[in-house]
Design a protein around this motif. Structure first.
Motif, PDB file in Angstrom:
ATOM      1  N   SER A 127      -4.414  -7.071   7.222  1.00 15.87           N
ATOM      2  CA  SER A 127      -4.753  -7.308   5.808  1.00 15.87           C
ATOM      3  C   SER A 127      -3.506  -7.247   4.941  1.00 15.87           C
ATOM      4  CB  SER A 127      -5.778  -6.275   5.325  1.00 15.87           C
ATOM      5  OG  SER A 127      -7.017  -6.455   5.974  1.00 15.87           O
ATOM      6  N   LEU A 128      -2.613  -6.302   5.237  1.00 12.94           N
ATOM      7  CA  LEU A 128      -1.373  -6.181   4.482  1.00 12.94           C
ATOM      8  C   LEU A 128      -0.514  -7.430   4.654  1.00 12.94           C
ATOM      9  CD1 LEU A 128       0.536  -4.407   2.775  1.00 12.94           C
ATOM     10  CD2 LEU A 128       1.434  -3.492   4.912  1.00 12.94           C
ATOM     11  N   GLN A 145      -0.419   4.062   1.020  1.00  9.86           N
ATOM     12  CA  GLN A 145      -0.990   4.890   2.074  1.00  9.86           C
ATOM     13  C   GLN A 145      -0.516   4.411   3.445  1.00  9.86           C
ATOM     14  OE1 GLN A 145      -2.715   7.586   1.256  1.00  9.86           O
ATOM     15  NE2 GLN A 145      -2.361   6.987  -0.863  1.00  9.86           N
ATOM     16  N   GLU A 201      -6.084  -2.931   9.007  1.00  8.73           N
ATOM     17  CA  GLU A 201      -5.345  -2.691   7.771  1.00  8.73           C
ATOM     18  C   GLU A 201      -3.982  -3.375   7.813  1.00  8.73           C
ATOM     19  OE1 GLU A 201      -5.147   1.454   6.950  1.00  8.73           O
ATOM     20  OE2 GLU A 201      -7.287   1.643   6.553  1.00  8.73           O
ATOM     21  N   VAL A 240      -0.618   2.874   7.037  1.00 12.83           N
ATOM     22  CA  VAL A 240      -1.503   1.904   7.659  1.00 12.83           C
ATOM     23  C   VAL A 240      -2.061   2.528   8.931  1.00 12.83           C
ATOM     24  CG1 VAL A 240      -1.653  -0.389   8.662  1.00 12.83           C
ATOM     25  CG2 VAL A 240      -0.174   0.009   6.692  1.00 12.83           C
ATOM     26  N   ARG A 241      -3.386   2.612   9.008  1.00  9.93           N
ATOM     27  CA  ARG A 241      -4.006   3.401  10.064  1.00  9.93           C
ATOM     28  C   ARG A 241      -4.392   2.595  11.292  1.00  9.93           C
ATOM     29  NH1 ARG A 241      -8.403   5.881   6.052  1.00  9.93           N
ATOM     30  NH2 ARG A 241      -8.353   3.671   5.525  1.00  9.93           N
ATOM     31  N   ASP A 242      -4.642   1.303  11.149  1.00 13.26           N
ATOM     32  CA  ASP A 242      -5.095   0.534  12.299  1.00 13.26           C
ATOM     33  C   ASP A 242      -4.711  -0.934  12.141  1.00 13.26           C
ATOM     34  OD1 ASP A 242      -6.962  -0.573  10.471  1.00 13.26           O
ATOM     35  OD2 ASP A 242      -8.449   0.950  10.989  1.00 13.26           O
ATOM     36  N   SER A 286       0.844  -1.191   0.000  1.00 16.47           N
ATOM     37  CA  SER A 286       0.000   0.000   0.000  1.00 16.47           C
ATOM     38  C   SER A 286       0.876   1.236   0.000  1.00 16.47           C
ATOM     39  CB  SER A 286      -0.898   0.001   1.242  1.00 16.47           C
ATOM     40  OG  SER A 286      -1.551   1.238   1.381  1.00 16.47           O
TER      41      SER A 286
END
Length: 322
Positions: free
Chosen positions: A236-237, A226, A233, A228-230, A224
């Protein structure tokens, strides 16, 4: 010069950070000429040059670099004093506890329960934030005490270690390494951590860390672009790529996912958690929270350090029901 004004420091910091008078003036919401005059007056008052100016660039002098460091600290202290005074003047005071969600070794409910039994206890307000936000919250007056997984800078803070917690490697269940029950850091040579650093133990920063701020491209899946905010996420990565994450056992226990395998890593350093508060704090409520948290952590430490391999196996068992 009799003394610096906060207005002068704000002007100086804006120019020092932007290294451009036009951008600094726009940031401050003022015209450029009065800003330039204010900086010249500041330099005259101090008797030193703070900036080297040419037609092409603006650079800090050695004196300017020193002032920038101290000016940030001074402005931070002024802002913190205002916030703390405002908070102290509330009719119903609260203890503002800064932490990163899930980075409490699973002990936050016990911390709060033990604190409520203290005579000096007052209602607790949680100040949630990302990695590193807790230090800033303590310094700028938004928080009274914090639970932190690591501290990059202890300046102006008192810190007491709470506990250490084993970490596991979180990796995709389809990863070939997931077929092994135990690993070493050398097995991750060439792999990436979620923040883009190498997991290879010979690389700087290879011991992992907390929540990532960004990701790098790796493997057949590009990851990603972007931040990673939490945790959702982040997992998932990991699930979709060859990224690995060295995760505290308490998070692994609470976040079983069918696509994630948790494995012990023999030479992986543990996660460390501490409690921090401003050095000049004299609050009985803060002292009571520190006592309560330290007592809970000391009682929980033996169970926390025991048998992370069994926890990894129990997570695998839980995943099998999906």
């Amino acid at each position: 010069m009799n003394g610096l004004e906060s207005r002068q420091l704000r002007y100086f910091v804006a120019v020092a950070e932007e290294l451009n008078f036009g951008r600094a003036a726009e940031r401050l919401g003022m015209a450029q000429p009065p800003l330039s005059r204010a900086i010249r007056e500041l330099e005259r008052g101090l008797g030193v040059r703070l900036f080297e100016r040419t037609t092409r660039q603006v650079r800090l002098t050695p004196a300017g670099e020193v002032l920038l460091r101290d000016a940030r600290t001074a402005l931070e202290a002024i802002s913190a004093a205002a916030r703390r005074a405002s908070h102290a003047g509330r009719p119903a005071p609260q203890l503002r506890l800064a932490l990163k969600a899930d980075f409490d070794a699973g002990l936050l409910p016990r911390f709060l329960a033990a604190y409520r039994r203290e005579a000096e206890a007052i209602p607790v307000e949680l100040v949630l934030g990302g990695r590193g936000d807790q230090e800033a919250a303590l310094r700028d007056g938004r928080a009274d005490v914090a639970i932190v997984p690591e501290l990059a800078d202890t300046r102006g803070l008192d810190v007491e270690p709470l506990l250490t917690e084993p970490r596991l490697a979180a990796l995709a269940a389809s990863d070939p390494l997931a077929a092994r029950s135990s690993l070493s850091l050398a097995d991750f040579a060439g792999r990436m951590l979620p923040d883009g650093r190498l997991a290879d133990p010979s690389a700087p920063g290879a011991d992992g860390g907390g929540m990532p701020s960004s990701t790098a491209a790796h493997g057949p899946f590009a990851g990603s672009r972007q931040p990673v905010r939490d945790l959702a996420e982040l997992f998932s990565l990991v699930e979709l790529s060859d990224v690995v994450w060295f995760v505290p056992v308490s998070i692994a226990r609470r976040h079983a996912r069918p696509g994630i395998a948790y494995r012990t890593v023999r030479d992986l350093p543990p996660a460390e958690f501490s409690i921090a508060w401003p050095q000049d704090c004299r609050s009985p409520a803060v002292a009571a929270f520190i006592r309560a948290a330290a007592a809970v952590a000391a009682a929980a430490q033996p169970a926390i350090t025991a048998q992370p391999l069994e926890i990894a196996r129990s997570v695998d068992t839980a995943q099998s029901v999906f």
